[in-house]
Design an enzyme around this catalytic site. Sequence first.
Site, PDB file in Angstrom:
ATOM      1  N   LYS A  10       0.836  -1.204   0.000  1.00 30.97           N
ATOM      2  CA  LYS A  10       0.000   0.000   0.000  1.00 30.97           C
ATOM      3  C   LYS A  10       0.876   1.261   0.000  1.00 30.97           C
ATOM      4  O   LYS A  10       2.098   1.183   0.176  1.00 30.97           O
ATOM      5  CB  LYS A  10      -0.921  -0.046   1.231  1.00 30.97           C
ATOM      6  CG  LYS A  10      -1.965  -1.181   1.171  1.00 30.97           C
ATOM      7  CD  LYS A  10      -2.895  -1.141   2.391  1.00 30.97           C
ATOM      8  CE  LYS A  10      -3.950  -2.233   2.328  1.00 30.97           C
ATOM      9  NZ  LYS A  10      -4.896  -2.166   3.473  1.00 30.97           N
ATOM     10  N   TYR A  50     -12.453  -1.948  -3.322  1.00 35.18           N
ATOM     11  CA  TYR A  50     -13.017  -2.007  -1.974  1.00 35.18           C
ATOM     12  C   TYR A  50     -14.545  -1.949  -1.975  1.00 35.18           C
ATOM     13  O   TYR A  50     -15.149  -1.492  -0.996  1.00 35.18           O
ATOM     14  CB  TYR A  50     -12.424  -0.890  -1.115  1.00 35.18           C
ATOM     15  CG  TYR A  50     -11.036  -1.206  -0.584  1.00 35.18           C
ATOM     16  CD1 TYR A  50     -10.775  -2.403   0.100  1.00 35.18           C
ATOM     17  CD2 TYR A  50      -9.977  -0.306  -0.728  1.00 35.18           C
ATOM     18  CE1 TYR A  50      -9.515  -2.690   0.597  1.00 35.18           C
ATOM     19  CE2 TYR A  50      -8.705  -0.585  -0.234  1.00 35.18           C
ATOM     20  CZ  TYR A  50      -8.481  -1.788   0.438  1.00 35.18           C
ATOM     21  OH  TYR A  50      -7.241  -2.080   0.947  1.00 35.18           O
ATOM     22  N   ASN A 113      -1.979  -0.166   7.329  1.00 36.39           N
ATOM     23  CA  ASN A 113      -1.528  -1.540   7.591  1.00 36.39           C
ATOM     24  C   ASN A 113      -0.668  -2.154   6.482  1.00 36.39           C
ATOM     25  O   ASN A 113      -0.585  -3.365   6.340  1.00 36.39           O
ATOM     26  CB  ASN A 113      -2.706  -2.435   8.003  1.00 36.39           C
ATOM     27  CG  ASN A 113      -3.785  -2.509   6.951  1.00 36.39           C
ATOM     28  OD1 ASN A 113      -3.612  -2.002   5.845  1.00 36.39           O
ATOM     29  ND2 ASN A 113      -4.895  -3.140   7.284  1.00 36.39           N
ATOM     30  N   HIS A 116      -1.924  -5.314   1.340  1.00 32.83           N
ATOM     31  CA  HIS A 116      -3.209  -5.945   1.035  1.00 32.83           C
ATOM     32  C   HIS A 116      -2.936  -7.317   0.458  1.00 32.83           C
ATOM     33  O   HIS A 116      -1.982  -7.499  -0.293  1.00 32.83           O
ATOM     34  CB  HIS A 116      -4.010  -5.140   0.001  1.00 32.83           C
ATOM     35  CG  HIS A 116      -5.126  -5.946  -0.606  1.00 32.83           C
ATOM     36  ND1 HIS A 116      -6.342  -6.080   0.002  1.00 32.83           N
ATOM     37  CD2 HIS A 116      -5.183  -6.720  -1.721  1.00 32.83           C
ATOM     38  CE1 HIS A 116      -7.115  -6.895  -0.728  1.00 32.83           C
ATOM     39  NE2 HIS A 116      -6.422  -7.285  -1.778  1.00 32.83           N
ATOM     40  N   GLU A 129      -9.402 -10.040  -8.182  1.00 33.42           N
ATOM     41  CA  GLU A 129      -8.504  -8.909  -7.942  1.00 33.42           C
ATOM     42  C   GLU A 129      -7.359  -8.892  -8.961  1.00 33.42           C
ATOM     43  O   GLU A 129      -6.946  -7.817  -9.409  1.00 33.42           O
ATOM     44  CB  GLU A 129      -7.981  -8.952  -6.501  1.00 33.42           C
ATOM     45  CG  GLU A 129      -9.112  -8.692  -5.507  1.00 33.42           C
ATOM     46  CD  GLU A 129      -8.692  -8.781  -4.044  1.00 33.42           C
ATOM     47  OE1 GLU A 129      -7.561  -9.205  -3.750  1.00 33.42           O
ATOM     48  OE2 GLU A 129      -9.529  -8.408  -3.194  1.00 33.42           O
TER      49      GLU A 129
HETATM   50  P1  GTP Z   1      -7.125  -5.428   2.966  1.00 32.55           P
HETATM   51  O1  GTP Z   1      -6.050  -6.409   2.640  1.00 32.55           O
HETATM   52  O2  GTP Z   1      -6.700  -4.007   2.873  1.00 32.55           O
HETATM   53  O3  GTP Z   1      -8.406  -5.735   2.216  1.00 32.55           O
HETATM   54  O4  GTP Z   1      -7.365  -5.684   4.501  1.00 32.55           O
HETATM   55  P2  GTP Z   1      -8.164  -6.867   5.154  1.00 32.55           P
HETATM   56  O5  GTP Z   1      -8.695  -7.808   4.119  1.00 32.55           O
HETATM   57  O6  GTP Z   1      -7.287  -7.447   6.221  1.00 32.55           O
HETATM   58  O7  GTP Z   1      -9.334  -6.085   5.827  1.00 32.55           O
HETATM   59  P3  GTP Z   1     -10.744  -5.658   5.222  1.00 32.55           P
HETATM   60  O8  GTP Z   1     -10.882  -6.079   3.806  1.00 32.55           O
HETATM   61  O9  GTP Z   1     -11.780  -6.091   6.185  1.00 32.55           O
HETATM   62  O10 GTP Z   1     -10.646  -4.067   5.302  1.00 32.55           O
HETATM   63  C1  GTP Z   1     -10.008  -3.330   4.268  1.00 32.55           C
HETATM   64  C2  GTP Z   1      -9.221  -2.204   4.888  1.00 32.55           C
HETATM   65  O11 GTP Z   1     -10.120  -1.286   5.489  1.00 32.55           O
HETATM   66  C3  GTP Z   1      -8.297  -2.641   6.029  1.00 32.55           C
HETATM   67  O12 GTP Z   1      -7.017  -2.980   5.528  1.00 32.55           O
HETATM   68  C4  GTP Z   1      -8.247  -1.422   6.922  1.00 32.55           C
HETATM   69  O13 GTP Z   1      -7.211  -0.535   6.513  1.00 32.55           O
HETATM   70  C5  GTP Z   1      -9.578  -0.751   6.683  1.00 32.55           C
HETATM   71  N1  GTP Z   1     -10.507  -1.041   7.761  1.00 32.55           N
HETATM   72  C6  GTP Z   1     -11.131  -2.225   8.027  1.00 32.55           C
HETATM   73  N2  GTP Z   1     -11.928  -2.117   9.094  1.00 32.55           N
HETATM   74  C7  GTP Z   1     -11.807  -0.843   9.505  1.00 32.55           C
HETATM   75  C8  GTP Z   1     -12.409  -0.097  10.576  1.00 32.55           C
HETATM   76  O14 GTP Z   1     -13.204  -0.609  11.360  1.00 32.55           O
HETATM   77  N3  GTP Z   1     -12.021   1.212  10.670  1.00 32.55           N
HETATM   78  C9  GTP Z   1     -11.149   1.799   9.814  1.00 32.55           C
HETATM   79  N4  GTP Z   1     -10.801   3.087   9.966  1.00 32.55           N
HETATM   80  N5  GTP Z   1     -10.574   1.144   8.795  1.00 32.55           N
HETATM   81  C10 GTP Z   1     -10.903  -0.158   8.660  1.00 32.55           C
HETATM   82 MG    MG Z   2      -9.823  -7.257   2.461  1.00 35.64          MG
END
Ligand code: GTP
Ligand code: MG
Length: 152
Positions: A10, A50, A113, A116, A129
Amino acid sequence: MSERTFVMAKPDAVQRGLVGEIVSRLEDRGLKLVGGKVMAIDRELAEQHYAEHRDKGFFEDLVGFITAGPVFAMVWAGEDATRQVRSMIGDTDPADADPGTIRGDHALDLGRNVVHASDHEDAGANEREIDLFFEEHELLDYERVDETWLYE
Ligand code: GTP
Ligand code: MG
């Protein structure tokens, strides 16, 4: 089963010089890099990528972050690749990510974080993806010289 999975350093990882570290960890594990490019994500691509989070309160912040600077998009191949990469990146919230995972070693904040990876619990997310970020001709099929020593 050997499969392909989508991984992305990222914008925070690119700015913090963590691209090499991320690539290195996946390479060391034995996964095979079959595609990669530095690119900018525009709003349209961010919204598609997303889409599952469109109705969440954090969506605007998420789109703002992922479009804030260059990313390094990658495709990795290997046995059970999607699930293995997910376990290597760690919990979504770096505060809960185990030490030894990429997020557990390199991040502190949920909104920053660093990496991805396709969700292994979402069937077909990996190929979906890959399709979103790459043309098929950008991906190479080849053998690593160590494959006989990686797989029985
Ligand atoms: P990705 O690999 O980025 O898709 O992360 P993930 O699969 O581990 O998590 P997810 O798909 O559930 O969420 C996508 C992204 O949204 C995460 O990487 C976080 O940066 C962000 N995110 C998820 N949940 C929250 C939340 O509750 N609050 C905030 N601010 N950001 C969130
Ligand atoms: Mg995700």
